[in-house]
Design a protein around this motif. Structure first.
Motif, PDB file in Angstrom:
ATOM      1  N   LEU A   7     -29.463   1.545  26.575  1.00  0.00           N
ATOM      2  CA  LEU A   7     -29.198   1.984  25.332  1.00  0.00           C
ATOM      3  C   LEU A   7     -30.597   1.581  24.524  1.00  0.00           C
ATOM      4  CD1 LEU A   7     -25.623   0.876  24.387  1.00  0.00           C
ATOM      5  CD2 LEU A   7     -26.578   3.443  24.652  1.00  0.00           C
ATOM      6  N   SER A   8     -31.376   0.472  24.830  1.00  0.00           N
ATOM      7  CA  SER A   8     -32.569   0.342  23.971  1.00  0.00           C
ATOM      8  C   SER A   8     -33.705   1.302  24.231  1.00  0.00           C
ATOM      9  CB  SER A   8     -32.934  -1.346  24.224  1.00  0.00           C
ATOM     10  OG  SER A   8     -33.420  -1.321  25.320  1.00  0.00           O
ATOM     11  N   LEU A  55     -33.415   4.654  24.610  1.00  0.00           N
ATOM     12  CA  LEU A  55     -32.966   5.694  24.025  1.00  0.00           C
ATOM     13  C   LEU A  55     -33.556   5.938  22.893  1.00  0.00           C
ATOM     14  CD1 LEU A  55     -29.550   6.136  25.374  1.00  0.00           C
ATOM     15  CD2 LEU A  55     -31.591   7.069  26.453  1.00  0.00           C
ATOM     16  N   ASP A 115     -32.808   8.081  18.907  1.00  0.00           N
ATOM     17  CA  ASP A 115     -31.824   8.109  18.304  1.00  0.00           C
ATOM     18  C   ASP A 115     -30.810   9.228  18.679  1.00  0.00           C
ATOM     19  OD1 ASP A 115     -32.705   6.000  16.667  1.00  0.00           O
ATOM     20  OD2 ASP A 115     -33.309   7.211  14.880  1.00  0.00           O
ATOM     21  N   LYS A 136     -28.903   7.955  21.897  1.00  0.00           N
ATOM     22  CA  LYS A 136     -28.312   6.594  21.859  1.00  0.00           C
ATOM     23  C   LYS A 136     -26.923   7.292  21.339  1.00  0.00           C
ATOM     24  CE  LYS A 136     -30.587   2.955  20.766  1.00  0.00           C
ATOM     25  NZ  LYS A 136     -31.334   1.899  20.179  1.00  0.00           N
ATOM     26  N   THR A 190     -24.680   8.824  23.760  1.00  0.00           N
ATOM     27  CA  THR A 190     -24.170   8.112  24.479  1.00  0.00           C
ATOM     28  C   THR A 190     -23.120   7.100  24.166  1.00  0.00           C
ATOM     29  OG1 THR A 190     -26.258   8.079  25.875  1.00  0.00           O
ATOM     30  CG2 THR A 190     -25.140   6.126  26.521  1.00  0.00           C
ATOM     31  N   LEU A 191     -23.529   6.540  22.859  1.00  0.00           N
ATOM     32  CA  LEU A 191     -22.458   5.364  22.358  1.00  0.00           C
ATOM     33  C   LEU A 191     -21.247   6.113  22.061  1.00  0.00           C
ATOM     34  CD1 LEU A 191     -24.878   3.434  19.874  1.00  0.00           C
ATOM     35  CD2 LEU A 191     -23.715   2.693  21.941  1.00  0.00           C
TER      36      LEU A 191
END
Length: 128
Positions: free
Chosen positions: A17-18, A20, A22, A25, A28-29
């Motif tokens: 995640l870090s 990606l 914005d 992220k 994906t989230l």
């Protein structure tokens, strides 16, 4: 930057995640939350440098995964025939052998992904 990220290998979800931007992220989230809320028994793992959820102990027994690049969010499925079924419904999306991609900022495309992901997971975890 994009090429560098694709060449990296990740060992954890936070690490992935870090890497990606914005948009990647966010999508994906959202997908991770969908799986957590609808299928809490499925646990994410990093496989092939992306978040994946295996339906049984081995990847060959079925999986769903996601990846995010600067331009697209991609759903990876263990069933090529299912991808071909999705393609019949939405020929306008971008397809690979076992994946389908959407561009960012089209909420209806993400909602379509959610629906197809839930159908695929539900079919694959029946009887578990």
């Amino acid at each position: 930057m994009e090429k560098e990220r694709l060449e990296m290998s990740f060992s954890s979800l936070p690490e992935y995640l870090s890497s990606l931007d914005d948009k990647g992220k966010d999508y994906t989230l959202r997908f991770i939350k969908l799986i957590e809320n609808e299928y809490p028994a499925l646990k994410p793992r990093i496989s092939f440098s992306m978040p994946m959820w295996w339906f049984k102990e081995k990847m060959k027994d079925g999986y769903i995964g996601v990846s995010a690049t600067k331009l697209r969010f991609t759903l990876h499925l263990s069933s090529e025939p299912y991808i071909r079924e999705i393609e019949k419904d939405r020929p306008d999306l971008k397809y690979g052998k076992q994946c389908v991609s959407i561009s960012y900022n089209k909420e209806e495309d993400f909602l379509f992904f959610e629906k197809k992901a839930k159908e695929f997971i539900t079919y694959n975890i029946k009887g578990l």
